[in-house]
Design an enzyme around this catalytic site. Structure first.
Site, PDB file in Angstrom:
ATOM      1  N   GLY A  79     -23.638  14.434   2.985  1.00 32.31           N
ATOM      2  CA  GLY A  79     -22.738  13.330   3.902  1.00 32.31           C
ATOM      3  C   GLY A  79     -23.628  13.409   5.206  1.00 32.31           C
ATOM      4  N   ALA A  80     -24.846  13.823   5.633  1.00 30.13           N
ATOM      5  CA  ALA A  80     -25.259  13.740   7.047  1.00 30.13           C
ATOM      6  C   ALA A  80     -26.086  12.652   7.185  1.00 30.13           C
ATOM      7  CB  ALA A  80     -26.299  14.715   6.303  1.00 30.13           C
ATOM      8  N   ASN A  81     -26.462  11.761   6.582  1.00 32.24           N
ATOM      9  CA  ASN A  81     -26.711  10.314   6.796  1.00 32.24           C
ATOM     10  C   ASN A  81     -26.410   9.698   7.761  1.00 32.24           C
ATOM     11  OD1 ASN A  81     -25.410   9.716   4.032  1.00 32.24           O
ATOM     12  ND2 ASN A  81     -25.458   8.277   4.889  1.00 32.24           N
ATOM     13  N   GLY A  85     -21.057  13.866   9.254  1.00 33.02           N
ATOM     14  CA  GLY A  85     -21.973  14.845   8.970  1.00 33.02           C
ATOM     15  C   GLY A  85     -23.560  14.810   9.274  1.00 33.02           C
ATOM     16  N   TYR A 249      -6.121  10.305  -1.346  1.00 32.88           N
ATOM     17  CA  TYR A 249      -6.506  10.396  -0.901  1.00 32.88           C
ATOM     18  C   TYR A 249      -6.227  12.537   0.057  1.00 32.88           C
ATOM     19  CZ  TYR A 249      -9.291  11.643   3.918  1.00 32.88           C
ATOM     20  OH  TYR A 249      -9.908  12.129   4.901  1.00 32.88           O
TER      21      TYR A 249
END
Length: 384
Positions: A79-81, A85, A249
């Site tokens: 999730g580094a986009n 992240g 969640y």
């Protein structure tokens, strides 16, 4: 000691900043109605009050990582986009590590990588783009996770010094993945679970670190013995008949804590069994309440969302501020394996999260769900 600890020890900095802001407003009213202070005086106090409110809400900062050299190290961030992240990737890239952007969307991943590269190049003209790499990973499919790892091994089977399971989702309506697992649980727990175990050998052989992002939301779950980990929300066994995204969640974040603690236990037992003094270590992190696009499923109006999120920045953390505890656990020599961290220090977990029997039950059920992709008879085989 951070500003927030000076004001109200033991409470989340975001909550403390709200309390402090309320006190600032009350003092402003006192200045106006009782002391009849000038507008200039009132304005000065307000500016100082807003500054301190933000300082308190910022929380802990990992100050001792500034001299860390990660040259030759490989850091894989899911999730580094965007959000946490991306902020984590940018900070760690400053220490010369090889950053792997593991993203579901290729276009967004390329855009994030390019943006991070431009910022790094601006600070250091000698920075090489080859230190940033994009790989496509869909955590919502166990088959895709296995494919990601297979491709990793085919491309050189590189060791991984730091694995940061950052990607996650919040507020999804009820749906199931291709594996017939409730989507929130699949993306937040099952995907990272399988990814970590399939890469465990690559991490363990270089004494790597596994950092799992959880949340204080893990404390929302009570009566955890009612959770049927094998059904994973396919049948709701809670007080409400309809699906509750917040509880889903919370369960997934509790699973992150369980997984981290139990994996630490298994790795420790492995070290004792084979008399190894080193090996992989695990950490679970609450980044704080951070303004990111994870709320897109709650505030669905793209036009309205920025206007609602902007005022929240006064009390909530920016992605860079929220990534500090992740950076601490990923790099700091004093970080202790198997612990839950918030604001760069060990933080207490809920009573439910301390249930080792439930942690083992979750781990066993998760292993069963992933059996077709793991194809092992014992945990030790993951490290051999």
């Amino acid at each position: 000691m951070g500003y927030y600890e000076l004001f109200y020890p033991g409470k989340q900095p975001e909550i403390q900043s709200i309390i402090f802001f309320i006190l600032v407003i009350l003092y402003e009213l006192l200045l106006y109605f009782y002391y009849r202070s000038s507008w200039f005086t009132i304005l000065c106090y307000l500016v100082v009050g807003l500054f301190l409110t933000k300082k308190i809400g910022k929380g802990g900062v990992c100050r001792k990582h500034s001299n860390r050299d990660l040259t030759g190290k490989t850091i894989l961030i899911t999730g580094a986009n965007s959000g946490l992240g991306k902020a984590t990737a940018e900070i760690l890239a400053n220490f010369n590590g090889k950053i792997i952007f593991a993203c579901r969307n290729k276009g967004r991943g390329e855009e994030a990588l390019e943006d991070v590269y431009k910022k790094l190049k601006k600070r250091n003209s000698n920075y090489k783009k080859e230190n940033l790499e994009l790989r496509i990973l869909n955590l919502g499919s166990l088959k895709d996770v296995k494919k990601f790892v297979d491709e990793w091994k085919e491309d050189g089977d590189r060791s991984i010094d730091i694995l940061i399971n950052n990607a996650g989702c919040l507020g999804l309506p009820y749906s199931e993945t291709v594996d017939e697992i409730e989507s929130t649980f699949a993306i937040n727990h099952m995907g990272p679970f399988l990814l970590t175990l399939l890469l465990l050998k690559n991490i363990n052989r270089v004494n790597g670190r596994i950092v799992n992002l959880s949340s204080i939301a893990h404390s929302w779950v009570h009566n955890v013995e009612k959770v049927d980990w094998k059904k994973l929300w396919n049948e709701c066994k809670f007080t409400t008949k309809s699906f509750d995204p917040s509880l889903a969640y919370g369960i997934s974040k509790l699973a992150n804590v369980y997984f981290t603690r139990h994996l630490h236990k298994l790795l420790f037992e492995y070290k004792l069994k084979y008399k190894n003094e080193s090996g992989a270590t695990t950490y679970v992190v609450h980044p704080g309440v951070v303004v990111t696009n994870i709320a897109r499923n709650i505030i669905k109006n793209d036009t309205l969302r920025p206007y609602l999120q902007s005022p929240a920045l006064l009390f909530m953390k920016t992605p860079s501020e929220g990534s500090q505890t992740t950076i601490y656990c990923a790099t700091h020599p004093d970080a202790l394996s198997g612990n839950y961290y918030a604001d760069c220090k060990i933080h207490p977990i809920s009573d439910e999260a301390q249930n080792d029997e439930q942690a083992e039950r979750l781990f066993s059920s998760s292993m069963s769900l992933c059996s077709d992709y793991l194809q092992i008879d014992s945990f030790d085989e993951l490290l051999e």
